[in-house]
Design a protein around this motif. Structure first.
Motif, PDB file in Angstrom:
ATOM      1  N   PHE A  61       0.844  -1.196   0.000  1.00  0.00           N
ATOM      2  CA  PHE A  61       0.000   0.000   0.000  1.00  0.00           C
ATOM      3  C   PHE A  61       0.882   1.249   0.000  1.00  0.00           C
ATOM      4  N   LYS A  62       1.935   1.236   0.822  1.00  0.00           N
ATOM      5  CA  LYS A  62       2.858   2.368   0.859  1.00  0.00           C
ATOM      6  C   LYS A  62       3.545   2.545  -0.497  1.00  0.00           C
ATOM      7  N   THR A  63       3.933   1.418  -1.117  1.00  0.00           N
ATOM      8  CA  THR A  63       4.581   1.491  -2.431  1.00  0.00           C
ATOM      9  C   THR A  63       3.657   2.112  -3.462  1.00  0.00           C
ATOM     10  N   SER A  64       2.398   1.681  -3.480  1.00  0.00           N
ATOM     11  CA  SER A  64       1.436   2.219  -4.438  1.00  0.00           C
ATOM     12  C   SER A  64       1.193   3.704  -4.213  1.00  0.00           C
ATOM     13  N   ILE A  65       1.114   4.114  -2.951  1.00  0.00           N
ATOM     14  CA  ILE A  65       0.914   5.529  -2.641  1.00  0.00           C
ATOM     15  C   ILE A  65       2.088   6.363  -3.132  1.00  0.00           C
ATOM     16  N   ILE A  66       3.310   5.908  -2.845  1.00  0.00           N
ATOM     17  CA  ILE A  66       4.505   6.653  -3.237  1.00  0.00           C
ATOM     18  C   ILE A  66       4.610   6.756  -4.758  1.00  0.00           C
ATOM     19  N   VAL A  67       4.424   5.616  -5.453  1.00  0.00           N
ATOM     20  CA  VAL A  67       4.526   5.608  -6.913  1.00  0.00           C
ATOM     21  C   VAL A  67       3.457   6.498  -7.533  1.00  0.00           C
ATOM     22  N   SER A  68       2.228   6.421  -7.012  1.00  0.00           N
ATOM     23  CA  SER A  68       1.131   7.217  -7.569  1.00  0.00           C
ATOM     24  C   SER A  68       1.346   8.707  -7.345  1.00  0.00           C
ATOM     25  N   ALA A 131      11.349   2.131 -12.924  1.00  0.00           N
ATOM     26  CA  ALA A 131      10.497   1.649 -14.011  1.00  0.00           C
ATOM     27  C   ALA A 131       9.022   1.846 -13.670  1.00  0.00           C
ATOM     28  N   LEU A 132       8.648   1.542 -12.427  1.00  0.00           N
ATOM     29  CA  LEU A 132       7.264   1.758 -11.990  1.00  0.00           C
ATOM     30  C   LEU A 132       6.894   3.232 -12.082  1.00  0.00           C
ATOM     31  N   PHE A 133       7.806   4.089 -11.645  1.00  0.00           N
ATOM     32  CA  PHE A 133       7.567   5.530 -11.669  1.00  0.00           C
ATOM     33  C   PHE A 133       7.339   6.024 -13.098  1.00  0.00           C
ATOM     34  N   ILE A 134       8.190   5.594 -14.029  1.00  0.00           N
ATOM     35  CA  ILE A 134       8.056   6.015 -15.431  1.00  0.00           C
ATOM     36  C   ILE A 134       6.765   5.479 -16.041  1.00  0.00           C
ATOM     37  N   GLY A 135       6.500   4.188 -15.806  1.00  0.00           N
ATOM     38  CA  GLY A 135       5.295   3.574 -16.370  1.00  0.00           C
ATOM     39  C   GLY A 135       4.024   4.236 -15.880  1.00  0.00           C
ATOM     40  N   HIS A 136       3.947   4.509 -14.586  1.00  0.00           N
ATOM     41  CA  HIS A 136       2.741   5.121 -14.029  1.00  0.00           C
ATOM     42  C   HIS A 136       2.617   6.587 -14.436  1.00  0.00           C
ATOM     43  N   THR A 137       3.737   7.261 -14.621  1.00  0.00           N
ATOM     44  CA  THR A 137       3.683   8.641 -15.123  1.00  0.00           C
ATOM     45  C   THR A 137       3.069   8.672 -16.517  1.00  0.00           C
TER      46      THR A 137
END
Length: 261
Positions: A61-68, A131-137
């Protein structure tokens, strides 16, 4: 009269088809036993409490919040100038550029996710968080641009021209005249993009790796190994959060904004 009754009955069936599964999940989340079943034998809130006892739910949950949030911030930095340029100016290739910006929501998610895996992770060997950061952006950018462009479509640019005629620079005019007038659109864009990122599965499943996962992917992993109502309880909480966000978007802008473009 008979025709109206038939239409009303058909409408009821459509709503039942759409909302029925949500109602079933909501009811089964209160099952007091150890197995997901409908109707529940007796009611209990223990599976809602169990969410906070599973450590992987907390960490993902923390990971999803940070990435989002981080992806949302970067998407805003890119999306606000892009939306402004597309709304304010006419230039060669404008339609093509608009199509490029909107393409992430037109391409099937599984195709986009595999492409990210192939090039962002495979070719450039970027860390999983990056990679998660770029993909979600990338997947948030179309929502940011679309909503802010809708807000700018109701903005009177003659106000901007008046500020410039009084001696304000273009940059200063943008920050003190344009941005304050579209702040509700920016807030709505942030909330919609956040929901899209936080609930995303088809992109995240390709971008996660050993020891790093997002909240929806952890839900999938959990349901593969357990058949208790914990996932139903999480689903109800996510529905409540999503409803709240959409209510706030409606209060800020109104649904009519999204049907004008």
């Amino acid at each position: 009269m008979q025709k109206n009754r038939g239409l009303a009955f058909f409408t009821f069936l459509v709503f039942l088809f759409l909302l029925g599964p949500l109602l079933i999940i909501s009811v089964t989340s209160f099952e007091g036993g150890s197995v997901l079943k409908f109707p529940p034998e007796h009611l209990s809130f223990k599976w809602y409490l169990n969410i906070f006892d599973v450590q992987m739910f907390i960490s993902t949950f923390k990971t999803s919040i940070i990435v989002s949030l981080m992806g949302n911030l970067f998407a805003l930095v890119l999306g606000i100038p892009a939306a402004y340029a597309l709304s304010r100016f006419d230039f060669k290739g404008k339609k093509l550029l608009d199509a490029v910006f909107i393409s992430p929501i037109l391409i099937p998610g599984i195709v986009l996710g595999f492409s990210f895996l192939r090039y962002i992770v495979g070719t450039y060997q970027l860390p999983i968080y990056t990679a998660l950061f770029i993909g979600h952006t990338i997947i948030m950018l179309p929502f940011i641009i679309r909503v802010i462009s809708s807000s700018l479509s109701n903005f009177d640019f003659s106000i901007e021209e008046a500020a410039e005629s009084l001696g304000a620079s273009k940059v200063k005019t943008f920050f003190i005249v344009v941005l304050p007038n579209i702040k509700s659109g920016i807030l709505a864009a942030v909330m919609i993009a956040f929901l899209e990122s936080f609930n995303n599965v088809d992109i995240s499943v390709f971008m996660t790796g050993p020891g790093i996962s997002t909240f929806p992917i952890q839900m999938l992993t959990y349901v593969e190994n357990y058949f208790d109502p914990t996932i139903a309880a999480i689903s109800v909480l996510l529905m409540v959060i999503t409803t709240f966000f959409m209510f706030m978007v409606e209060r800020l802008m109104g649904l009519s904004y999204f049907t004008k473009r």
